[in-house]
Design an enzyme around this catalytic site. Structure first.
Site, PDB file in Angstrom:
ATOM      1  N   LYS A   1      10.159  -0.262   0.448  1.00  0.00           N
ATOM      2  CA  LYS A   1      10.233  -0.169   1.910  1.00  0.00           C
ATOM      3  C   LYS A   1      11.534  -0.739   2.506  1.00  0.00           C
ATOM      4  CE  LYS A   1       5.407   0.645   2.978  1.00  0.00           C
ATOM      5  NZ  LYS A   1       5.294   1.878   3.752  1.00  0.00           N
TER       6      LYS A   1
ATOM      7  N   ASP B   1       1.842  -6.842  -5.255  1.00  0.00           N
ATOM      8  CA  ASP B   1       2.468  -5.682  -4.618  1.00  0.00           C
ATOM      9  C   ASP B   1       2.909  -6.108  -3.221  1.00  0.00           C
ATOM     10  OD1 ASP B   1       3.054  -3.405  -3.177  1.00  0.00           O
ATOM     11  OD2 ASP B   1       1.395  -2.217  -3.968  1.00  0.00           O
TER      12      ASP B   1
ATOM     13  N   PHE C   1      -3.842  -0.419  -1.444  1.00  0.00           N
ATOM     14  CA  PHE C   1      -3.028   0.794  -1.480  1.00  0.00           C
ATOM     15  C   PHE C   1      -1.801   0.505  -2.332  1.00  0.00           C
ATOM     16  CE2 PHE C   1       0.257   3.756  -0.208  1.00  0.00           C
ATOM     17  CZ  PHE C   1      -0.438   4.950  -0.254  1.00  0.00           C
TER      18      PHE C   1
HETATM   19  C1  LIG Z   1       1.360  -2.073  -0.584  1.00  0.00           C
HETATM   20  C2  LIG Z   1       2.000  -0.755  -0.871  1.00  0.00           C
HETATM   21  N1  LIG Z   1       2.274  -0.424  -2.136  1.00  0.00           N
HETATM   22  C3  LIG Z   1       2.855   0.733  -2.448  1.00  0.00           C
HETATM   23  C4  LIG Z   1       3.173   1.661  -1.474  1.00  0.00           C
HETATM   24  C5  LIG Z   1       3.791   2.961  -1.843  1.00  0.00           C
HETATM   25  O1  LIG Z   1       5.139   2.963  -1.488  1.00  0.00           O
HETATM   26  P1  LIG Z   1       5.942   4.333  -1.443  1.00  0.00           P
HETATM   27  O2  LIG Z   1       5.402   5.165  -0.340  1.00  0.00           O
HETATM   28  O3  LIG Z   1       7.379   3.903  -1.223  1.00  0.00           O
HETATM   29  O4  LIG Z   1       5.766   4.979  -2.775  1.00  0.00           O
HETATM   30  C6  LIG Z   1       2.893   1.358  -0.138  1.00  0.00           C
HETATM   31  C7  LIG Z   1       3.192   2.328   0.925  1.00  0.00           C
HETATM   32  O5  LIG Z   1       2.733   2.253   2.038  1.00  0.00           O
HETATM   33  C8  LIG Z   1       2.286   0.128   0.177  1.00  0.00           C
HETATM   34  O6  LIG Z   1       1.986  -0.212   1.437  1.00  0.00           O
END
Ligand SMILES: Cc1ncc(COP(=O)(O)O)c(C=O)c1O
Length: 403
Positions: free
Chosen positions: A253, A224, A139
């Site tokens: 986050k 990520d 994700f």
């Molecule tokens: C691993 C990862 N990358 C990216 C995101 C996306 O982040 P945002 O909701 O701040 O755009 C998330 C959100 O849960 C995530 O868990």
């Protein structure tokens, strides 16, 4: 004050219908607890989905927001910004990276990472290299590029045409990555622990092998760490468990203790492909967000939260393993530090609702994986309270739900 029923009715009427929400309005938080508009208290094992790692309304973050908001809330990136500089310096000093680009969310950080990877390939004379390999069940966000990068169909459905140049392979399968690499591959993007995809940890050596493969094939490695960075897995960054470093890393986050922020960190070699005009964000690195970030990262490092995360995480994990020993419908318990998933043999939404009725906020991902993401200040006693409640609920509904 508007009553709870009216608030929920207005929420359903005026807010875009993109979330299925519980019928609760949360109005206050402190430490591991939150309170609703009708005065109920909850122990929070969601923590804003891995945002409130320091607990709710951490004193140092509150103070920093108050102080900064009296001085300067926003100015353009046409000018140098003091807390932005200090936060970048702190992140660089505690990571593999040399430079930081600030933005406002995890998706934006990943957008920046992918743009940088493509630009770097072009700048180093490999214009044909634009493909990015990501993992199944990954994700990476909800923008067009990040839903394309996300290895789950459900997030992409209805948004065709997606971006060209993405390939998805199984997590924890280096051979699959090797097979997917072509002369056009510019980057591999991976979560060091998959969060939304059901809490999947890398197997021993997997990230190291990816690093080696990237070095050999001259491909950039992007981690990520949006969900698992900033102490969540018991180290400042989850990849530190594996002793390998990426070329680019994304954060968001919990980076600013609950204030919206995102960051893309890169080595000097790669970061030099971003020059004035190549990328930007109006709010990125704004004084208020980065002052909060500076306070949050300092608190994380100074208050020994990583140690608490590892210690209480181990306790939590073993208590959940006890439940696994008791209930055959618990398929697996997975995780590191204080990101823990418990895979059930049936849908978990009912369990989440029952926990909520008993004063505990938990989350379920992928339909059947209960996910626990408490603040890193959570105590063993608070964990025991949740596990005791969960034990009771699983005992009651497990049989009916089937194994
Ligand atoms: C691993 C990862 N990358 C990216 C995101 C996306 O982040 P945002 O909701 O701040 O755009 C998330 C959100 O849960 C995530 O868990």
């Amino acid at each position: 004050m508007t009553d709870t029923k009216t608030l929920i009715a207005d929420s359903q009427k005026y807010i875009a219908n993109t979330y299925s929400r519980y019928p609760v309005v949360l109005v206050r938080g402190q430490g591991c607890k939150v309170w609703s508009s009708d005065g109920r208290e909850y122990l929070d094992f969601v923590a804003g989905l891995a945002v409130c790692n320091l607990g709710h309304c951490h004193a140092k973050v509150v103070q920093a927001i108050q102080d900064q908001s009296r001085k300067l809330i926003h100015v353009s990136n046409f000018y140098h910004i003091e807390p932005q500089i200090e936060l970048a310096k702190l992140l660089v000093e505690h990571s593999f990276a040399d430079r930081v680009f600030f933005c406002n969310s995890g998706a934006e950080a990943n957008e920046a990472a992918m743009k940088l990877a493509k630009k770097y390939a072009k700048d180093t004379g490999r214009a044909e290299k634009f493909e990015i390999i990501t993992m199944e069940k990954s994700f990476h966000g909800r923008t067009m590029a990040t839903i394309t990068a996300t290895g789950q169909d459900k997030f992409r459905k209805g948004f065709d045409p997606l971006l060209p140049g993405f390939k998805y392979v199984r997590f924890n399968d280096v051979d699959a990555v090797l097979r997917a690499i072509t002369p056009n591959t510019c980057a591999i993007m991976v979560e060091p622990i998959q969060g939304e995809g059901g809490v999947h940890c890398p197997s021993d050596g997997y990230l190291r092998d990816l690093r080696e493969l990237c070095r050999e094939k001259e491909i950039l490695l992007i981690f990520d760490e949006v969900q698992v960075g900033m102490g969540r897995a018991g180290k400042l960054f989850a990849h530190e468990h594996d002793g390998v470093y990426p070329d680019i890393m994304t954060l968001a986050k919990s980076l600013a203790g609950g204030v919206p922020i995102g960051a893309m960190l890169a080595t000097e070699e790669v970061a030099k492909s971003f020059s004035p005009g190549t990328h930007a964000s109006t709010f990125g690195g704004n004084p208020l967000a980065t002052a909060a970030g500076l306070a949050a990262v300092s608190a994380l490092l100074e208050d020994d939260l990583l140690e608490n995360c590892r210690r209480v995480g181990d306790h939590f994990f073993s208590r959940l393993m006890d439940l696994k020993g008791k209930y055959p419908f618990i398929k697996e318990v997975r995780g590191r530090g204080l990101i823990i998933g418990m895979e059930l043999g049936f849908e978990g939404s009912e369990i989440v609702t029952r926990c909520m009725e008993k004063g505990f906020l938990i989350n379920c991902t992928m339909g059947n994986v209960l996910r626990f993401l408490p603040p890193l200040i959570v105590t063993p006693e608070e964990v025991d309270q949740l596990v005791g409640t969960l034990d009771g609920i699983l005992g009651e509904c497990g049989e009916g739900a089937g194994s």
